[in-house]
Structure formats: C-alpha cells, structure tokens
Enzyme design. Structure first.
Site, PDB file in Angstrom:
ATOM      1  N   ASP A  41       0.819  -1.206   0.000  1.00 24.60           N
ATOM      2  CA  ASP A  41       0.000   0.000   0.000  1.00 24.60           C
ATOM      3  C   ASP A  41       0.862   1.269   0.000  1.00 24.60           C
ATOM      4  O   ASP A  41       1.880   1.323   0.693  1.00 24.60           O
ATOM      5  CB  ASP A  41      -0.889  -0.028   1.263  1.00 24.60           C
ATOM      6  CG  ASP A  41      -2.060   0.912   1.143  1.00 24.60           C
ATOM      7  OD1 ASP A  41      -2.376   1.332   0.007  1.00 24.60           O
ATOM      8  OD2 ASP A  41      -2.664   1.246   2.174  1.00 24.60           O
TER       9      ASP A  41
HETATM   10  C1  LIG Z   1       4.720  -8.090 -11.620  1.00 24.02           C
HETATM   11  C2  LIG Z   1       4.151  -7.503 -10.388  1.00 24.02           C
HETATM   12  C3  LIG Z   1       3.868  -8.394  -9.263  1.00 24.02           C
HETATM   13  C4  LIG Z   1       3.922  -6.164 -10.327  1.00 24.02           C
HETATM   14  C5  LIG Z   1       3.350  -5.482  -9.148  1.00 24.02           C
HETATM   15  C6  LIG Z   1       3.419  -3.996  -9.297  1.00 24.02           C
HETATM   16  C7  LIG Z   1       2.845  -3.295  -8.085  1.00 24.02           C
HETATM   17  C8  LIG Z   1       3.772  -2.737  -7.074  1.00 24.02           C
HETATM   18  C9  LIG Z   1       1.512  -3.200  -7.956  1.00 24.02           C
HETATM   19  C10 LIG Z   1       0.833  -2.521  -6.815  1.00 24.02           C
HETATM   20  C11 LIG Z   1      -0.562  -2.148  -7.237  1.00 24.02           C
HETATM   21  C12 LIG Z   1      -1.374  -1.432  -6.219  1.00 24.02           C
HETATM   22  C13 LIG Z   1      -2.744  -1.087  -6.652  1.00 24.02           C
HETATM   23  C14 LIG Z   1      -0.890  -1.116  -4.986  1.00 24.02           C
HETATM   24  C15 LIG Z   1      -1.621  -0.336  -3.953  1.00 24.02           C
HETATM   25  O1  LIG Z   1      -1.054   0.985  -3.830  1.00 24.02           O
HETATM   26  P1  LIG Z   1      -1.959   2.218  -4.192  1.00 24.02           P
HETATM   27  O2  LIG Z   1      -1.906   2.412  -5.656  1.00 24.02           O
HETATM   28  O3  LIG Z   1      -3.332   1.946  -3.632  1.00 24.02           O
HETATM   29  O4  LIG Z   1      -1.294   3.429  -3.475  1.00 24.02           O
HETATM   30  P2  LIG Z   1      -2.029   4.496  -2.522  1.00 24.02           P
HETATM   31  O5  LIG Z   1      -2.417   3.731  -1.295  1.00 24.02           O
HETATM   32  O6  LIG Z   1      -0.967   5.517  -2.255  1.00 24.02           O
HETATM   33  O7  LIG Z   1      -3.200   5.063  -3.261  1.00 24.02           O
END
Ligand SMILES: CC(C)=CCC/C(C)=C/CC/C(C)=C/COP(=O)(O)OP(=O)(O)O
Length: 288
Positions: A41
C-alpha cells in the site's frame, strides 16, 4: 570510468550481502516464518510525495517487492504472497488500471527473459485471483511464467491479481456445491438405472453438506500454507478483502512507511516481533 562504476557497484553489492548475512544469522537464532504476505500500500502517495509522474510509484513499488523477495529468500522464508491488484482496483480510473496491468506484463516478460535468474534462485511463480478479468496478453504472460517456473522449489511466490478474499470464498462454495450436486446426480442415476427415485430429504441434506475441508481445498490459496506474518505498509490496519479466510492466527504488522520505502529493517523488526509471539500463535493453531 564505466568500469570503475561497475566494480564499485559490485563491491557495494557484495558488502551489502555480507552485512545482511550477519544480521540474518542473528535473526535465525529464533524461528523463521514459513510464509510472509504483503499488502503493498502507498505507491501512488509515494509518487505524489516525490513529485514523480503518475504510475512511477508502482514502478518503484515493483522494485521494493523484488528487494523483499531477495531478503526473504536469503532468510529461508519458503512462501511469499503479494497483493498486486485487488478485484476492487478495477474500479479505478481506466488509465491507472491499464498502467498497472501493462507494468505487470512488462515485468513478468522481463523476468521470463531472465529465466536463468529465476531458476538460479529457485523461484516458483503462482498467480491467483479471477484471472479471467485480465486482458488476453497479460493472462498469457502470467500463464507462461507459471509454466516456466513450475519445477523451481526454493521459494514460492504467490501474486494475487484481480483477487478478493470474498470472491475466493464464494468461488470455493460454488465449486464445492457443484461437485456435491454432480455426485448426487450420478448416484441417483446409477442407483435407479436412470429412473427417478424419491430421496429422503434428511439424507439429501447430508449429501449436500459442505465441510470446511471442502472449501479449503478449493481456495485459490490452497497451494500455500496460511501466512505467519501479514505486512501492510502505509500504516493502515485494514485487511482490505485480503486473505480473510487464512489470517486467523497470523501476526499483523502495519509500519507507517509507504510501500516503495519499505526496508530491510522493517522486515527484521517484524520477524523479531513474530518470534516473540510465535509460541502463543502455535498454541492457538493447535486449539482449533
Ligand atoms: C509483476 C508484479 C507483481 C507487479 C506489481 C506492481 C505493483 C507494485 C503493484 C501494486 C498495485 C497497487 C494497486 C498497490 C496499492 O497501492 P496504491 O496504488 O493503492 O497506493 P495508494 O495507497 O498511495 O493510493
């Protein structure tokens, strides 16, 4: 100059490895968790915090995941699960959904090109969730990665995509019900030579009863043991529809750090804390 840089980077890499080896040998005096799960997150907030282009936070987040995998492998953690994209995340802006899906595909394809590295470290990749929601090319990359690493067995990495725990449970109930229903129909038709027979309603209820073990076998996560530790970065202490079935006796840790900033020290700290409560958690598991 280029050669000096390369030698310097290699030297620092080696030094870092030796340093971790010392730290991990101290940590390994206590029990090492078998399975650690991560909710990654805070990627977007990281991009905002450092004025990066939208989407860059996820790129750095991917690197943080690779670093955690390296540390877990060095520590001897056998299973690692990462929540890469929830079923709910599909409700985000289409441009963001597209970005994360493309990033995932790009990184999987890069990993596949480096298949020898995955084999050298014995990494087996599993992807679980409602994979039908992925676009064709991403699903193909995911399937290729699972097939290419199927014989590796040093560290099992489970990536949850288009995943939600409630969907996992509903799917397990549906599959169990379908199988019971099919079996009862088969019995009915073989027992009566195809004629319709009256079934006693109590007996019928018994045949349709679904046991916990039926559901557990059909969970997407059934390939992995339950996690010992769940880390959710960014300080939020919600499960957000992740592993609701599997976290009854799991140690939860929610450091106030954005996912791309997670470090060796967070991992060491959570393992030391887990070691403190591990005997109690084991006792609780046996009482079930
Ligand atoms: C190949 C592979 C496994 C790739 C993974 C790439 C990756 C790190 C994906 C995370 C996606 C995600 C929606 C995370 C949540 O943070 P958020 O976007 O909700 O961040 P926020 O809490 O700041 O809004």
């Amino acid at each position: 100059m280029q050669a000096l840089n390369t030698i310097g980077t290699k030297f620092l890499g080696k030094l870092g490895y030796l340093f971790r080896k010392c730290i991990f040998s101290v940590v390994s005096v206590g029990p090492i968790p078998t399975h650690i799960a991560f909710i990654m997150d805070g990627n977007r907030r990281y991009a905002r915090k450092y004025n990066l282009k939208e989407g860059s936070g996820h790129r750095v987040g991917f690197l943080a995941l690779m670093t955690m995998l390296k540390y877990c492998s060095e520590l001897g953690v056998k299973y690692v699960t990462a929540y890469a994209f929830s079923a709910d995340n599909f409700k985000r802006q289409p441009v963001e959904v597209q970005y994360v899906m493309d990033l995932m595909q790009e990184k999987i394809e890069e990993l596949l090109k480096e298949e020898s590295t995955l084999s050298r470290f014995g990494v087996r990749l599993h992807f679980v969730g409602n994979l039908k929601l992925l676009k064709e090319s991403t699903r193909a990359a995911v399937e290729k990665a699972m097939a290419a690493t199927a014989n590796n067995n040093n560290i099992m990495v489970l990536i949850c995509v288009a995943y939600s725990s409630t969907d996992e449970i509903v799917n397990a109930v549906q599959e169990s019900y379908n199988e019971k229903h099919r079996k009862v129909q088969e019995q009915d038709s073989s027992g009566s030579g195809g004629d319709l027979i009256e079934v006693d309603s109590d007996e019928n209820d018994q045949e349709f009863a679904i046991k916990i073990s039926d559901l557990e076998r059909r969970m997407y996560m059934s390939v992995f043991p339950e996690p010992d530790i769940l880390v959710r970065s960014s300080g939020a202490n919600r499960l957000s529809n992740f592993l609701l079935w599997q976290t009854t006796n799991c140690y939860l840790y929610s450091p106030a750090v954005l996912w791309p900033e997670i470090s060796l020290w967070h991992l060491v700290w959570v393992i030391l804390n887990f070691q403190r409560v591990q005997p109690n958690l084991e006792k609780k598991k046996k009482q079930l």
